[in-house]
Design a protein around this motif. Structure first.
Motif, short mmCIF file in Angstrom:
data_model
loop_
_atom_site.label_atom_id
_atom_site.label_comp_id
_atom_site.label_asym_id
_atom_site.label_seq_id
_atom_site.Cartn_x
_atom_site.Cartn_y
_atom_site.Cartn_z
N GLN A 114 0.83 -1.22 0.00
CA GLN A 114 0.00 0.00 0.00
C GLN A 114 0.86 1.26 0.00
O GLN A 114 0.55 2.23 -0.68
CB GLN A 114 -0.94 0.01 1.21
N HIS A 115 1.98 1.21 0.77
CA HIS A 115 2.92 2.35 0.71
C HIS A 115 3.34 2.60 -0.74
O HIS A 115 3.28 3.73 -1.23
CB HIS A 115 4.20 2.04 1.51
N TRP A 116 3.74 1.51 -1.40
CA TRP A 116 4.27 1.66 -2.75
C TRP A 116 3.20 2.16 -3.73
O TRP A 116 3.49 2.98 -4.60
CB TRP A 116 4.85 0.33 -3.27
N ALA A 117 1.99 1.69 -3.55
CA ALA A 117 0.92 2.13 -4.46
C ALA A 117 0.72 3.64 -4.32
O ALA A 117 0.57 4.36 -5.32
CB ALA A 117 -0.37 1.38 -4.14
N VAL A 118 0.74 4.13 -3.07
CA VAL A 118 0.57 5.57 -2.84
C VAL A 118 1.77 6.34 -3.39
O VAL A 118 1.61 7.34 -4.11
CB VAL A 118 0.38 5.87 -1.33
N ILE A 119 2.96 5.87 -3.07
CA ILE A 119 4.19 6.57 -3.50
C ILE A 119 4.26 6.63 -5.03
O ILE A 119 4.55 7.68 -5.61
CB ILE A 119 5.43 5.86 -2.92
N ARG A 120 3.99 5.50 -5.69
CA ARG A 120 4.09 5.48 -7.16
C ARG A 120 3.05 6.39 -7.79
O ARG A 120 3.33 7.09 -8.77
CB ARG A 120 3.92 4.04 -7.69
N PHE A 121 1.86 6.43 -7.21
CA PHE A 121 0.83 7.31 -7.77
C PHE A 121 1.23 8.77 -7.62
O PHE A 121 1.11 9.57 -8.56
CB PHE A 121 -0.53 7.06 -7.10
N ILE A 122 1.73 9.13 -6.44
CA ILE A 122 2.14 10.52 -6.22
C ILE A 122 3.26 10.91 -7.17
O ILE A 122 3.25 11.98 -7.78
CB ILE A 122 2.58 10.73 -4.75
N ARG A 123 4.22 10.00 -7.32
CA ARG A 123 5.36 10.28 -8.21
C ARG A 123 4.87 10.51 -9.65
O ARG A 123 5.26 11.46 -10.32
CB ARG A 123 6.34 9.11 -8.16
N GLN A 124 4.00 9.61 -10.09
CA GLN A 124 3.50 9.71 -11.47
C GLN A 124 2.72 11.02 -11.66
O GLN A 124 2.85 11.70 -12.68
CB GLN A 124 2.60 8.48 -11.78
N HIS A 125 1.90 11.33 -10.66
CA HIS A 125 1.11 12.56 -10.74
C HIS A 125 2.02 13.78 -10.84
O HIS A 125 1.77 14.70 -11.62
CB HIS A 125 0.20 12.69 -9.51
N TRP A 126 3.07 13.76 -10.06
CA TRP A 126 4.00 14.90 -10.06
C TRP A 126 4.71 15.02 -11.41
O TRP A 126 4.86 16.11 -11.95
CB TRP A 126 5.03 14.75 -8.93
N LEU A 127 5.11 13.87 -11.96
CA LEU A 127 5.79 13.90 -13.27
C LEU A 127 4.86 14.46 -14.35
O LEU A 127 5.29 15.18 -15.24
CB LEU A 127 6.26 12.49 -13.66
N GLU A 128 3.58 14.13 -14.23
CA GLU A 128 2.64 14.56 -15.27
C GLU A 128 2.10 15.98 -15.04
O GLU A 128 1.81 16.69 -16.00
CB GLU A 128 1.45 13.58 -15.35
#
Lengths: 106, 455
Positions: free
Chosen positions: A46-60
């Motif tokens: 769950q940590h990773w799912a949140v972290i990856r989503f935030i990272r992707q959102h920031w990149l986009e």
């Protein structure tokens, strides 16, 4: 400028523990930040799912996502977000996702 | 003595021309009222202010004494604006407003002061130090010397109408989501979080931190309004954000432009009263400074949401059961709300009714210590270590109450308290007043035929 040791190299952090250069983020680095800056020994799925989503959102979008967006997209209740990242979505989750510190009262 | 400025500022300070410095000093003088000019020569060096300052208490060094910070500012004034200072600078402690002095100002008024004003009320001769320090910040602002992260927060407000650059779509979606959550929590499918309700009695404003990252406080405020059957609304367009970091960057034109969002929303939605959510600086900016920045009084009253909550309880409009908050709560007094703002008792009356046990910190009220996050400190990463160190005073106060719940009617303070909780291992829960009150609400007189179990 604060720093952490990462695989024998020195990674610079801003005084609040956010990456000085957000571009150098990797998942391996996130795990080190979690241990050293947030006291989270092991990042779970769950940590990773949140972290990856935030990272992707920031990149986009060049911004941190709304917590509403995190809950909806990742499929975790709000309460769980706060439990996963005791420092909160900004100083916890966004920091581990390698974002600059968000502006505002955080 | 050279004090290092944050790296980004240092290069700008090094590049200052004599013309820049003259312009900066003029900006300083133009911000001073006659009273503030007299303050610059009024310090009697009694030293009482030292122990009043959380920076000094945490780190007892000369540069943390408020009188010393004042002297950096006053010495330049003496040098350039008094006859004695021009003729005999060494004799009267006058120092030139040069690059070195600019560094000293940056360090004193941005790096070691949260504009909390506790020194001022403990000053032997009543010097309003925060007013003088704000004028000094204004001078630095006029020379482009506001720390970048603080200025970025102001720029967000100017460009996006809120200090976190939240889009309208994201804001509206979050409000709609919270409305669904409120309906689930109350079991009332008619529970609403109204957006753009024209002619509503109250226009309610929030801190962008709530919709962005911590929406439970907004849901709690909505639950209080729901229980009171209040006629209220939020604005979907700019005018929903109560913050104004122009209060900290001290660029009055920008601060006024941010205040304008609130005034425009009031006009657009034709509401009676502007209600400021739980926020220290937002209340101070909207209630007290805004009319100064806009050079005219508002055609509407401004109130803190704490005053409304207090009224709902005093008049029996909502009923509470304090046993629903069984843990002892203590209260932090945000400087801009209490010492500067004058809202001291409403939040106390609410907590006494809504919680089983209410414990005061010592000292509290007007004499409360700053949490360390005020005055824009939370936004300025360069001074993080000092912020956490100075917050040690508040951490000690909290620990001494023994209360497991700390209530703070200010989101800026809450974020700082969350960090203090982590750094000083306090093990406390940190909440808004609305969150405590919302938990205590019981079906009251609003329910037809229902009894009102008032404590």
């Amino acid at each position: 400028m604060a720093s952490i040791d990462f695989n024998g190299t020195t990674v610079e952090l801003n005084p609040e523990g956010f990456l000085a250069n957000p571009a150098i983020w990797t998942e391996e680095l996130a795990a080190v930040l979690a241990r050293q800056e947030e006291g989270i020994e092991n990042l779970g799925e769950q940590h990773w799912a949140v972290i990856r989503f935030i990272r992707q959102h920031w990149l986009e979008h060049d911004s941190a996502p709304m917590v509403r967006s995190i809950c909806k997209t990742v499929g975790v209740p709000l309460k769980t977000v706060y439990e996963l990242f005791p420092s909160g979505p900004a100083k916890g989750a966004c920091k581990l996702a390698g974002l600059p510190k968000p502006d505002g009262c955080v | 003595m050279t004090v290092p400025a944050p790296a980004a500022l240092e290069s700008r300070i090094a590049a200052l021309t004599d013309a820049d410095l003259a312009r900066g000093f003029d900006a300083f003088r133009s911000k001073l009222s006659a009273a503030e000019v007299s303050y610059l020569g009024a310090c009697v060096r009694c030293g009482l202010c030292a122990e009043s300052c959380h920076y000094f208490k945490a780190s007892p060094e000369l540069e943390n004494v408020p009188a010393r910070k004042l002297d950096h500012v006053a010495a330049a004034f003496r040098r350039h604006a008094t006859t004695a200072g021009r003729l005999l600078p060494g004799l009267v402690g006058a120092r030139s407003f040069d690059r070195e002095m600019v560094r000293a100002w940056v360090d004193a008024v941005f790096g070691r002061c949260s504009l909390c004003g506790r020194c001022s009320i403990n000053c032997t001769v009543g010097i309003a130090l925060p007013r003088v320090f704000r004028a000094a910040r204004a001078a630095l602002a006029s020379m482009g010397l506001v720390p970048d992260d603080l200025q970025a927060t102001v720029d967000n407000s100017l460009a996006h109408g809120n200090n976190m650059a939240i889009t309208k779509a994201d804001w509206v979606e979050t409000v709609q989501w919270l409305e669904e959550e409120l309906q689930a929590e109350t079991g009332d499918p008619e529970a609403r979080i109204p957006l753009d309700k024209k002619g509503a009695k109250y226009l309610f404003t929030v801190n962008p931190r709530e919709p962005k990252f911590f929406p439970l406080s907004l849901q709690a405020s909505a639950k209080v309004f729901w229980a009171a059957k209040e006629d209220w609304t939020l604005s979907s367009d700019p005018g929903w954000d109560l913050t104004n970091y122009g209060l900290f960057s001290c660029n009055d034109e920008q601060a006024g432009a941010i205040t304008r969002n609130l005034v425009d929303a009031m006009e657009r939605l034709e509401c009676e009263t502007l209600v400021i959510g739980e926020c220290g600086h937002g209340y101070g900016a909207a209630r007290w400074e805004g009319p100064e920045w806009l050079r005219g009084s508002y055609p509407f009253p401004v109130r803190s949401v704490l005053e409304l909550m207090d009224e709902y309880l005093a008049t029996g409009r909502i009923a509470v059961d304090p046993s629903r908050n069984p843990k002892a709560v203590t209260l932090h007094d945000p400087c801009n709300l209490v010492r500067h703002g004058g809202v001291r008792e409403p939040q106390r009356r609410v907590l006494r009714r809504a919680a089983s046990t209410f414990v005061e910190m010592a000292p509290h009220g007007e004499e409360s210590f700053c949490c360390g996050g005020g005055g824009g400190q939370l936004a300025m990463a360069a001074y993080k270590d000092r912020r956490i160190a100075s917050g040690g005073v508040k951490a000690k106060q909290i620990r001494e109450t023994g209360a497991p719940v700390v209530v703070a009617p200010c989101h800026n303070c809450i974020d700082q308290l969350m960090e203090l909780n982590k750094e000083y291992k306090l093990g406390v829960q940190i909440r808004t007043v609305a969150e405590v009150l919302a938990d205590a609400i019981v079906p009251g007189p609003r329910e037809e035929g229902g009894a009102c179990p008032r404590p």
